[in-house]
Design a protein around this motif. Structure first.
Motif, PDB file in Angstrom:
ATOM      1  N   ALA A   5       0.856  -1.185   0.000  1.00  0.00           N
ATOM      2  CA  ALA A   5       0.000   0.000   0.000  1.00  0.00           C
ATOM      3  C   ALA A   5       0.895   1.239   0.000  1.00  0.00           C
ATOM      4  O   ALA A   5       1.672   1.436   0.915  1.00  0.00           O
ATOM      5  CB  ALA A   5      -0.909  -0.002   1.217  1.00  0.00           C
ATOM      6  N   ASN A   6       0.781   1.998  -1.045  1.00  0.00           N
ATOM      7  CA  ASN A   6       1.546   3.232  -1.155  1.00  0.00           C
ATOM      8  C   ASN A   6       0.603   4.381  -1.425  1.00  0.00           C
ATOM      9  O   ASN A   6      -0.425   4.216  -2.072  1.00  0.00           O
ATOM     10  CB  ASN A   6       2.564   3.151  -2.303  1.00  0.00           C
ATOM     11  CG  ASN A   6       3.637   2.135  -2.023  1.00  0.00           C
ATOM     12  OD1 ASN A   6       4.244   2.149  -0.968  1.00  0.00           O
ATOM     13  ND2 ASN A   6       3.864   1.242  -2.961  1.00  0.00           N
ATOM     14  N   GLU A   7       0.978   5.536  -0.947  1.00  0.00           N
ATOM     15  CA  GLU A   7       0.211   6.730  -1.244  1.00  0.00           C
ATOM     16  C   GLU A   7       1.174   7.778  -1.773  1.00  0.00           C
ATOM     17  O   GLU A   7       2.227   8.020  -1.200  1.00  0.00           O
ATOM     18  CB  GLU A   7      -0.483   7.254   0.006  1.00  0.00           C
ATOM     19  CG  GLU A   7      -1.360   8.438  -0.273  1.00  0.00           C
ATOM     20  CD  GLU A   7      -2.175   8.865   0.929  1.00  0.00           C
ATOM     21  OE1 GLU A   7      -2.295  10.068   1.145  1.00  0.00           O
ATOM     22  OE2 GLU A   7      -2.670   7.985   1.648  1.00  0.00           O
ATOM     23  N   TYR A   8       0.801   8.362  -2.886  1.00  0.00           N
ATOM     24  CA  TYR A   8       1.615   9.389  -3.508  1.00  0.00           C
ATOM     25  C   TYR A   8       0.776  10.651  -3.657  1.00  0.00           C
ATOM     26  O   TYR A   8      -0.407  10.578  -3.969  1.00  0.00           O
ATOM     27  CB  TYR A   8       2.090   8.947  -4.898  1.00  0.00           C
ATOM     28  CG  TYR A   8       2.930   7.705  -4.865  1.00  0.00           C
ATOM     29  CD1 TYR A   8       4.299   7.784  -4.641  1.00  0.00           C
ATOM     30  CD2 TYR A   8       2.363   6.449  -5.036  1.00  0.00           C
ATOM     31  CE1 TYR A   8       5.081   6.644  -4.601  1.00  0.00           C
ATOM     32  CE2 TYR A   8       3.131   5.307  -4.993  1.00  0.00           C
ATOM     33  CZ  TYR A   8       4.489   5.398  -4.781  1.00  0.00           C
ATOM     34  OH  TYR A   8       5.255   4.269  -4.742  1.00  0.00           O
ATOM     35  N   ASP A  45      -6.790   5.376  -6.924  1.00  0.00           N
ATOM     36  CA  ASP A  45      -7.869   6.256  -6.498  1.00  0.00           C
ATOM     37  C   ASP A  45      -7.284   7.655  -6.572  1.00  0.00           C
ATOM     38  O   ASP A  45      -6.350   7.987  -5.849  1.00  0.00           O
ATOM     39  CB  ASP A  45      -8.302   5.960  -5.069  1.00  0.00           C
ATOM     40  CG  ASP A  45      -8.974   4.611  -4.929  1.00  0.00           C
ATOM     41  OD1 ASP A  45      -9.781   4.262  -5.807  1.00  0.00           O
ATOM     42  OD2 ASP A  45      -8.701   3.907  -3.951  1.00  0.00           O
TER      43      ASP A  45
END
Length: 55
Positions: A5-8, A45
């Motif tokens: 799980a990564n968020e950029y 997303d």
């Protein structure tokens, strides 16, 4: 099974909402193309808090 799980956060300058939408679709298209060439896929997303838009 590995779950990553990564968020950029990417800041995209824009002058019109249509230009922003095109840029987002272009970025997602490039990401998808790169992943596909490596027999992978992306899940994304995407949202713009400022305008309340999501893709």
């Amino acid at each position: 099974m590995e779950i990553i799980a990564n968020e950029y956060i990417i800041y995209v300058p824009y002058t019109t909402v249509d230009a922003l939408k095109k840029t987002v679709y272009d970025i997602l298209g490039e990401l998808d193309s790169e992943a596909d060439m490596r027999n992978c896929f992306i899940e994304a997303d995407v949202y713009c808090d400022e305008l309340g838009l999501s893709w």
